[in-house]
Design an enzyme around this catalytic site. Structure first.
Site, PDB file in Angstrom:
ATOM      1  N   PHE A 125      15.042 -10.312  14.118  1.00 31.49           N
ATOM      2  CA  PHE A 125      15.598 -11.407  13.320  1.00 31.49           C
ATOM      3  C   PHE A 125      16.574 -10.821  12.306  1.00 31.49           C
ATOM      4  CE2 PHE A 125      14.840 -14.653   9.805  1.00 31.49           C
ATOM      5  CZ  PHE A 125      15.497 -15.687  10.448  1.00 31.49           C
ATOM      6  N   GLU A 129      21.744  -8.858   4.843  1.00 32.15           N
ATOM      7  CA  GLU A 129      23.051  -8.181   4.904  1.00 32.15           C
ATOM      8  C   GLU A 129      23.180  -7.269   3.685  1.00 32.15           C
ATOM      9  OE1 GLU A 129      26.242 -10.991   5.348  1.00 32.15           O
ATOM     10  OE2 GLU A 129      25.259 -12.000   7.033  1.00 32.15           O
ATOM     11  N   ILE A 159      17.078  -4.261   9.947  1.00 30.97           N
ATOM     12  CA  ILE A 159      16.499  -5.213  10.903  1.00 30.97           C
ATOM     13  C   ILE A 159      15.449  -4.533  11.804  1.00 30.97           C
ATOM     14  CG2 ILE A 159      17.022  -7.000  12.622  1.00 30.97           C
ATOM     15  CD1 ILE A 159      18.226  -7.397   9.707  1.00 30.97           C
ATOM     16  N   GLN A 341      -6.365   8.509  -5.756  1.00 32.98           N
ATOM     17  CA  GLN A 341      -7.013   9.085  -6.939  1.00 32.98           C
ATOM     18  C   GLN A 341      -8.391   9.653  -6.570  1.00 32.98           C
ATOM     19  OE1 GLN A 341      -5.260   9.305  -9.578  1.00 32.98           O
ATOM     20  NE2 GLN A 341      -6.772  10.160 -10.990  1.00 32.98           N
ATOM     21  N   ILE A 342      -9.114   8.908  -5.741  1.00 34.34           N
ATOM     22  CA  ILE A 342     -10.453   9.347  -5.324  1.00 34.34           C
ATOM     23  C   ILE A 342     -10.368  10.608  -4.466  1.00 34.34           C
ATOM     24  CG2 ILE A 342     -12.389   8.679  -3.809  1.00 34.34           C
ATOM     25  CD1 ILE A 342     -12.095   5.816  -5.009  1.00 34.34           C
ATOM     26  N   GLY A 344      -8.316  12.943  -4.976  1.00 32.85           N
ATOM     27  CA  GLY A 344      -7.831  14.053  -5.804  1.00 32.85           C
ATOM     28  C   GLY A 344      -6.602  14.693  -5.175  1.00 32.85           C
ATOM     29  N   GLU A 368      10.489  -9.284   3.629  1.00 35.56           N
ATOM     30  CA  GLU A 368      10.256 -10.731   3.811  1.00 35.56           C
ATOM     31  C   GLU A 368      10.029 -11.457   2.483  1.00 35.56           C
ATOM     32  OE1 GLU A 368       8.129 -12.185   7.210  1.00 35.56           O
ATOM     33  OE2 GLU A 368       8.276 -10.213   8.131  1.00 35.56           O
ATOM     34  N   GLU A 372       8.786 -10.554  -6.519  1.00 33.23           N
ATOM     35  CA  GLU A 372       9.449 -11.443  -7.488  1.00 33.23           C
ATOM     36  C   GLU A 372       9.801 -12.776  -6.807  1.00 33.23           C
ATOM     37  OE1 GLU A 372      10.185  -8.256  -6.971  1.00 33.23           O
ATOM     38  OE2 GLU A 372       9.941  -7.278  -8.918  1.00 33.23           O
TER      39      GLU A 372
END
Ligand code: FAD
Length: 389
Positions: A125, A129, A159, A341-342, A344, A368, A372
């Protein structure tokens, strides 16, 4: 019973089948394909054979007719293992097959859908642009009717599925005239891969979805027959908006699946990694991170499945799709961040899968419709958007 959270037996079986496939076929290749930035024709064909293309298309056109909730479950399970393969399927269905199925004539459907639904070929699709991203109505690509053919000039960027050996066709939004008061008339056109004047160039060096195919498209006096107009002339903008509504469900499913995969990796690591003589999962700060992840994933799943259920019931779902896309992609952001983080220092090493998930997540808040833009869509739907937006 009015409220029921049980999935159907078919949906549970589908989840198990896709999970088995993803763990057996995709997991062993995901790291190498990511490293080499390689699109996999073989995996795409296999996913097509599994019925993962054409999820919402009736069987008479070659689809699997499983509906949106099942489609989301399938994408979720792919994304639990690998974002790139999930992207191929999400874009192949929502962005490639969707416009042809929903707006195409019976002839156009019969021409393209059987091959697209089997995985023999992929559709893409082309909306974005270089100067028209979030503002997709600002397209500059033009299509002019010249007798019984359209002549297209312009370009598209970013695309998905548009330049790989399976690419068969691209749906392109173009300006086809003026609508008065300076507003362009936008229409969508079906452009076969071999249309004269059309070229697609693969975009490399992506941070994320490195095994998904992304392309720049160029139209230089590209010629397609007059009949390749999709739906009605001037309906392109509306077609694009509702295509994106459906697409948001699949991006949300990618966020959900990626969050689930990140959570599972973090849980396993935390139960096995010993520091100070104890598994790190026994430290409250780590255990609470895992608890937060599990809670948010549960909420994300409920939000997404509800949006899919509305779609399956043919009710309005734009607001819920935007909410699900926004929330699921941000939940994955938080989950993958906790998961790194877990882990490390090991979480920053490519030997650990979580590093790939950390990169792949980032697109979900951009593609997509950025987060915002989702907030703008939601604000409009709740009556909160002023004229300025
Ligand atoms: C890997 C990948 C695959 C993609 N696949 C496809 C595809 O298959 N087909 C397709 O057509 N496109 C595709 N895209 C394009 C994608 O949809 C766009 O990147 C996206 O819509 C954002 O457009 P942009 O990148 O031009 O950013 P911009 O629109 O320039 O936005 C830049 C920033 O400005 C913010 N912004 C813009 N307008 C507003 C506003 N009104 N209010 C507040 N903030 C605003 C945005 O949220 C963002 O933070 C893909 C992109 C990528 C990276």
């Amino acid at each position: 019973m009015a409220l029921n959270f049980d999935l159907t037996e078919e949906q549970n079986l589908l989840r198990q089948a896709v999970r088995d496939f993803a763990e057996r076929e995709i997991a062993p290749l995901a790291e190498e394909l990511d490293e080499k930035e390689e699109f996999s024709v073989e995996l795409t064909r296999q996913m097509g054979e599994l019925g993962l293309l054409g999820c919402f298309v009736p069987m008479r056109y070659g689809g699997s007719e499983m509906g949106y909730t099942s489609y989301a479950i399938a994408v979720e399970e792919l994304a639990r293992v690998d974002g790139s393969q999930a992207a191929t399927i999400a874009a192949g269905n929502s962005l490639g097959i969707g416009p042809i199925y929903y707006y195409g004539t019976d002839e156009q459907r019969r021409e393209w859908l059987p091959r697209l639904c089997s995985g023999e070929m992929l559709a893409a699709f082309g909306l974005t642009e270089p100067n028209a991203g979030s503002d997709a109505g600002a397209s500059r690509t033009r299509a002019e009717l010249d007798g019984d053919r359209w002549i297209i000039n312009g370009s598209k960027i970013f695309i998905t599925n548009a330049a790989n050996p399976l690419t068969g066709v691209v749906i392109v939004q173009a300006v086809t005239g003026g609508q008065g008061r300076g507003k362009p008339e936008l229409s969508c056109l079906i452009v076969p891969r071999d249309a004269p004047g059309f070229t697609a160039r693969e975009m490399k060096k992506k941070m994320m979805w490195r095994a998904s195919n992304t392309a720049e498209l160029f139209f230089e006096d590209c010629v397609v027959p007059k009949e390749n107009l999709l739906g009605k002339r001037g309906d392109g903008f509306q077609q694009m908006l509702s295509t994106l509504d459906g697409g948001r469900l699949s991006i949300a499913a990618m966020g959900l699946g990626g969050a689930q995969g990140s959570f599972e990796m973090a849980l396993e690591y935390a139960n096995n990694r010993v520091q100070f003589g104890r598994p790190i999962a026994s430290f409250q700060t780590i255990a609470f991170k895992l608890a937060d992840m599990a809670t948010e994933i549960e909420l994300a799943r409920n939000l997404l499945y509800k949006a899919c259920w509305l779609r399956d019931e043919n009710r309005r779902f734009s607001k819920e799709a935007a909410m699900a896309k926004l929330y699921c992609s941000e939940v994955m952001h938080r989950c993958v961040d906790h998961a790194v983080q877990i882990h490390g220092g090991y979480g920053l090493m490519k030997e650990y899968k979580i590093e790939r998930f950390y990169r792949d997540q980032r697109l979900l808040e951009i593609g997509e419709g950025t987060s915002e833009i989702q907030r703008i869509v939601i604000a409009r739907n709740i009556g909160a958007a002023g004229r300025a937006i």
